[in-house]
Design an enzyme around this catalytic site. Structure first.
Site, PDB file in Angstrom:
ATOM      1  N   HIS A 136      14.317   5.279   4.234  1.00  0.00           N
ATOM      2  CA  HIS A 136      12.909   5.604   3.977  1.00  0.00           C
ATOM      3  C   HIS A 136      12.247   6.166   5.232  1.00  0.00           C
ATOM      4  O   HIS A 136      11.887   5.407   6.143  1.00  0.00           O
ATOM      5  CB  HIS A 136      12.157   4.356   3.504  1.00  0.00           C
ATOM      6  CG  HIS A 136      12.557   3.921   2.131  1.00  0.00           C
ATOM      7  ND1 HIS A 136      11.964   4.416   0.985  1.00  0.00           N
ATOM      8  CD2 HIS A 136      13.523   3.062   1.713  1.00  0.00           C
ATOM      9  CE1 HIS A 136      12.536   3.866  -0.080  1.00  0.00           C
ATOM     10  NE2 HIS A 136      13.484   3.046   0.332  1.00  0.00           N
ATOM     11  N   GLY A 141     -21.277   1.467   1.788  1.00  0.00           N
ATOM     12  CA  GLY A 141     -19.942   1.616   2.345  1.00  0.00           C
ATOM     13  C   GLY A 141     -19.632   3.040   2.775  1.00  0.00           C
ATOM     14  O   GLY A 141     -20.413   3.967   2.555  1.00  0.00           O
ATOM     15  N   VAL A 142     -18.464   3.216   3.354  1.00  0.00           N
ATOM     16  CA  VAL A 142     -18.064   4.509   3.900  1.00  0.00           C
ATOM     17  C   VAL A 142     -17.897   5.544   2.784  1.00  0.00           C
ATOM     18  O   VAL A 142     -18.363   6.679   2.894  1.00  0.00           O
ATOM     19  CB  VAL A 142     -16.749   4.376   4.701  1.00  0.00           C
ATOM     20  CG1 VAL A 142     -16.260   5.741   5.183  1.00  0.00           C
ATOM     21  CG2 VAL A 142     -16.949   3.450   5.886  1.00  0.00           C
ATOM     22  N   ASP A 143     -17.229   5.179   1.687  1.00  0.00           N
ATOM     23  CA  ASP A 143     -16.882   6.149   0.645  1.00  0.00           C
ATOM     24  C   ASP A 143     -18.123   6.773   0.020  1.00  0.00           C
ATOM     25  O   ASP A 143     -18.248   8.005  -0.056  1.00  0.00           O
ATOM     26  CB  ASP A 143     -16.023   5.496  -0.442  1.00  0.00           C
ATOM     27  CG  ASP A 143     -14.733   4.922   0.111  1.00  0.00           C
ATOM     28  OD1 ASP A 143     -14.304   5.366   1.189  1.00  0.00           O
ATOM     29  OD2 ASP A 143     -14.164   4.023  -0.528  1.00  0.00           O
ATOM     30  N   CYS A 196      16.278   7.793  -1.345  1.00  0.00           N
ATOM     31  CA  CYS A 196      16.846   6.556  -1.892  1.00  0.00           C
ATOM     32  C   CYS A 196      17.281   6.719  -3.355  1.00  0.00           C
ATOM     33  O   CYS A 196      18.258   7.397  -3.639  1.00  0.00           O
ATOM     34  CB  CYS A 196      15.843   5.415  -1.721  1.00  0.00           C
ATOM     35  SG  CYS A 196      16.632   3.799  -1.641  1.00  0.00           S
ATOM     36  N   GLU A 208       9.320   7.315   5.449  1.00  0.00           N
ATOM     37  CA  GLU A 208       7.873   7.131   5.402  1.00  0.00           C
ATOM     38  C   GLU A 208       7.407   5.830   6.043  1.00  0.00           C
ATOM     39  O   GLU A 208       6.222   5.675   6.361  1.00  0.00           O
ATOM     40  CB  GLU A 208       7.370   7.196   3.954  1.00  0.00           C
ATOM     41  CG  GLU A 208       7.813   6.069   3.040  1.00  0.00           C
ATOM     42  CD  GLU A 208       9.169   6.303   2.371  1.00  0.00           C
ATOM     43  OE1 GLU A 208       9.437   5.638   1.347  1.00  0.00           O
ATOM     44  OE2 GLU A 208       9.952   7.125   2.882  1.00  0.00           O
TER      45      GLU A 208
END
Length: 507
Positions: free
Chosen positions: A165, A221-223, A78, A167
């Site tokens: 785009h 949490g996951v992190d 772009c 993505e």
């Protein structure tokens, strides 16, 4: 390992470019255009993002010519495609046609970039400038009905430009095009896998930390959980985990998660500091002030506990890649949407080095790494939960009574999501206590009680999110259950806002 450099010119899709590249099992890093890495040669290919700017605007980003005048493969998307054309003497002007939304490409010349891409494949346009004439030595390879130079290349090179785009999901064969550019054209190996990440990171942690001690604040949490298991594999009992109850967790979460961590073999200490946090929040309504009070109190509590451990050298954090790149803007310091609890450094009195094992990966990658580490699916599948906890789901001032009320509402909501087999299809769900009261009727009596909002969103990484269309029968049951069982609530509403323009949390 092959690496791709993603150069950010302020596009809303830049992180999506990086995520798509990672989906292809190829490693990439994002850098803003005005702070390029010194070791450009260490990257095997470049992908240059779009931008909200026109190439003709006086304040438009300036692309370093080194990114064009190179033998490396370059994909310009772009804005950067239009800049490429202008740089080499082509013609770019403001478009007099609508060039936003879905379009169909027509392949005008066979090229590896479009190999196995369907002719008439759907692409997503989003630009106001258009390329009217390519420079000498450039070749058109695809057009759309309204955009003659939709895709092109510099002859006899691997430098490409596209005015759509690849993505975004709306570009049907977008992932195939990225694969073609990175694998067929650039010759990169698809060897960025969870197994490779685990092996590499554990070795890196061993080399850096050796026999020194690390302290890590677990959140449930996951992190932070995945970060803890990675560190545990690297240094074993030299990892000291601290799980703090800030009084703003979900109902019974402190005890449940603490037992879960101990069952995983982690060296973890539970600290109930509820009173300290709730006292610090007394009288505070502003969301940013809440976050700061909670953050500062956490540091104080954590510092007290860390000082009980002798000779600690490192502080570990569960920072992930979006935390890092959201905190940097291509136009200088980013506007604060909300404070990230993992980014921003430590106070001077905490003389610890920071170690962030997940700093280079996205949330979906964290879960895949967790699976590789053998972490239980129940923990990996947990919805994200905000660092400040229920404090930012209680709009206005925080009281113990409000926290207890919202914990009950939240508990009913989450349990019903699981009961209806909806939980695993949702990215994040929670209840919000609104700072208003509404008139109701219970039996023959008039009530004037609290309103709660339910929120459920679908997302991949939390950067964008859509509200989930929950069944009416489910919402009806949950609403009745909350109103009948939680004293003080007489009205339940459901949030149908997406991100953007809204955020996932209300504060």
């Amino acid at each position: 390992m092959d690496k791709v450099l993603v150069v950010d010119f302020g596009s809303q899709y830049t992180q999506l470019i990086a995520r798509r590249i990672r989906e292809l099992n190829i490693y990439c890093d994002i850098f803003p255009y005005h702070h390029l890495p010194e070791n450009l040669d260490s990257f095997s290919a470049y992908v240059l993002s779009g931008s909200p700017f026109s190439v003709s605007a006086k304040d438009a980003p300036v692309i370093d010519p080194i990114l064009f005048d190179t033998e490396k493969p370059v994909l310009n998307i772009c804005f950067s495609a239009q800049y490429l054309v202008k740089h080499y003497g082509g013609k770019v002007e403001k478009s007099n046609k609508r060039e936003f939304g879905r379009a169909r490409i027509h392949i005008t010349q066979q090229d590896k970039l479009l190999e196995s891409v369907n002719n008439d494949s759907q692409v997503w346009m989003s630009h106001s400038d258009t390329i009217l004439a390519l420079p000498d030595g450039f070749e058109r390879i695809a057009s759309t009905e309204d955009v003659e130079n939709a895709a092109f290349k510099k002859a006899n090179t691997s430098i490409y430009g596209i005015q759509f785009h690849p993505e975004v999901y709306h570009t049907t064969d977008g992932l195939k095009m990225l694969h073609n550019f990175l694998v067929l054209i650039s010759g990169l190996e698809q060897n960025w896998t969870p197994e490779v990440f685990v092996d590499f990171t554990v070795d890196q942690l061993k080399d850096r930390i050796r026999d020194q001690k690390v302290v890590l604040g677990l959140s449930g949490g996951v992190d932070s959980s995945v970060a803890a298991v990675l560190l545990h594999q690297a240094i074993g009992k030299n990892l000291y985990c601290i799980f703090v109850n800030n009084g703003l967790l979900r109902k019974n979460e402190f005890d449940q998660v603490l037992h879960q961590y101990r069952d995983m073999g982690l060296n973890v200490k539970g600290v109930d500091a509820s009173d300290r946090f709730l006292n610090a929040l007394e009288g505070v309504s502003d969301p940013e002030e809440k976050r700061k009070k909670i953050g500062n109190t956490f540091i104080d509590v954590f510092d007290d506990e860390a000082n009980e451990i002798k000779d600690v050298s490192f502080l570990a954090q569960g920072t992930i890649y979006p935390d890092v790149i959201e905190s940097v803007s291509v136009n200088g310091p980013s506007a604060t949407i909300k404070s990230h609890h993992n980014v921003g450094g430590l106070p001077d009195y905490m003389k610890l080095q920071v170690v962030e094992p997940l700093r280079s990966i996205f949330k979906d990658e964290v879960r895949r790494v967790g699976k590789e580490l053998g972490i239980d699916d129940a923990l990996l599948g947990r919805h994200p939960f905000p660092g400040p906890g229920l404090a930012i789901r209680i709009l206005g001032q925080i009281t113990r009574e409000k926290v207890a009320l919202l914990q009950e509402v939240d508990d009913i909501y989450i349990k019903e999501l699981r009961e209806w087999n909806l939980y695993d299809d949702i990215w994040q769900a929670g209840a919000i206590l609104l700072p208003v009261e509404s008139v109701g009727v219970m039996g023959d009596e008039r009530t004037y009680e609290k309103v709660v909002a339910l929120r459920a969103v679908g997302s991949t990484d939390g950067m964008t999110a859509d509200w989930v269309d929950l069944p009416y029968a489910f919402l009806q049951k949950v609403s009745n259950k909350i109103i009948n069982r939680v004293s003080g609530v007489n009205r339940v509403v459901y949030d149908i806002s997406s991100k953007p323009p809204a955020t996932i949390e209300w504060e």
